[in-house]
Enzyme design. Structure first.
Site, short mmCIF file in Angstrom:
data_model
loop_
_atom_site.label_atom_id
_atom_site.label_comp_id
_atom_site.label_asym_id
_atom_site.label_seq_id
_atom_site.Cartn_x
_atom_site.Cartn_y
_atom_site.Cartn_z
CG HIS A 34 -1.85 -1.07 1.38
ND1 HIS A 34 -1.75 -2.03 2.35
CD2 HIS A 34 -2.97 -1.35 0.68
CE1 HIS A 34 -2.75 -2.88 2.24
NE2 HIS A 34 -3.51 -2.50 1.23
CG ASP A 147 -6.02 -7.78 -5.19
OD1 ASP A 147 -6.39 -8.90 -4.81
OD2 ASP A 147 -5.51 -6.95 -4.42
O1 PAF Z 1 -8.07 -4.18 -3.10
C1 PAF Z 1 -8.71 -3.77 -2.12
O2 PAF Z 1 -8.16 -3.50 -1.06
C2 PAF Z 1 -10.21 -3.61 -2.24
O3 PAF Z 1 -10.77 -4.58 -3.05
C3 PAF Z 1 -10.64 -2.21 -2.68
C4 PAF Z 1 -10.14 -1.89 -4.08
C5 PAF Z 1 -10.11 -1.16 -1.71
C6 PAF Z 1 -12.17 -2.11 -2.71
O4 PAF Z 1 -12.73 -2.35 -1.47
#
Ligand code: PAF
Length: 273
Positions: A34, A147
């Site tokens: 992140h 993802d």
């Molecule tokens: O990847 C994630 O953390 C979630 O799927 C997101 C994109 C924040 C949507 O809730």
């Protein structure tokens, strides 16, 4: 750093920002993956908004919605240090009404792989991301390649709905031994972590086979399944960048994907080749 707890508050603050806004949607329990998205947004935009919202509509019955790691104090510090301008922290009651507008993932590519293992998952992801986009109206939004199918679904939504938002795919961040970072890694015991490593090992094996000239998807998947045999494998699949299943690997246009359970923890990983 401004903290906005309601969509209205967020929208009002957003309206005060001039110049470009980068947006990083998250479910919190922030890790280096992140942080890489946030840093990139801070570097590429005049302002950065991060959201932390564990979105209930993307979890299926029996999944880890209640157990999902929550570390709000640490997350706040991370965002502040990274130079985030605003943190959006809504609750489910603020984001959803009772009889909600339904959004459905595309019927083919939204229902393979993750969509097949977790039916309805992408409907929930697209629903919340569309809401978050309309609240924060960013110029750019940052998503991790880990993802991969989610990234593809979101790129498609932006295209299908003509949203004026640039989706920025960001590289997977891994531990030195190869384990892809995930908020769910905290569920793993020391022994389970060893099995979790098999996901990235199987992908490395596949890459090696491809470098050596192997192109047959079935053969590559079989070798990967051998590596992954100690895990509860959900799928190994080879697709092109548009998520069409491939029989033959096409280099520069291929993603190799894996999903497996280690203990009760569901993990995914992939490699773009
Ligand atoms: O990847 C994630 O953390 C979630 O799927 C997101 C994109 C924040 C949507 O809730």
């Amino acid at each position: 750093m401004k903290i906005c707890k309601t969509p209205k508050e967020m929208q009002h603050f957003r309206a005060t920002l001039s110049g470009s806004v980068g947006f990083v949607p998250t479910m919190g329990a922030l890790h280096e993956g992140h942080i890489a998205l946030i840093k990139r947004s801070v570097a590429e935009n005049d302002h950065t908004i991060v959201s932390i919202f564990v979105n209930p509509t993307q979890f299926l019955e029996g999944e880890d919605l209640d157990a999902y790691p929550r570390k709000i104090e640490a997350d706040l510090k991370i965002c502040e240090l990274a130079g985030v301008d605003a943190l959006f922290l809504p609750t489910p009651l603020m984001m959803y009404e009772n009889d909600e507008l339904a959004i459905m993932a595309p019927k083919v590519k939204g229902f393979i792989l993750e969509g097949a293992s977790r039916p309805g998952h992408f409907d929930g992801v697209l629903q919340v991301v569309l809401k978050l986009f309309s609240i924060t109206t960013p110029k750019r939004a940052y998503f991790g390649k880990k993802d991969a199918q989610q990234l593809f679904m979101i790129e498609n939504m932006v295209k299908h709905l003509f949203l004026p938002i640039m989706i920025v795919p960001c590289e997977i961040v891994r531990e030195p031994d190869g384990l892809a970072l995930s908020s769910r890694n905290v569920y793993l015991s020391t022994t389970q972590r060893k099995d979790a490593l098999l996901l990235s090992k199987s992908l490395k094996k596949a890459t090696k086979l491809i470098i050596e000239g192997e192109r047959d998807a079935v053969k590559i998947k079989t070798m990967m399944e051998e590596v992954l045999s100690p895990t509860k494998l959900e799928y190994v699949e080879i697709v092109d960048r548009a998520f069409n299943l491939l029989e033959k690997v096409e280099t520069k246009d291929t993603i190799i994907l894996v999903a497996a359970r280690v203990g009760t923890t569901r993990l995914i990983d992939n490699m773009w080749v």
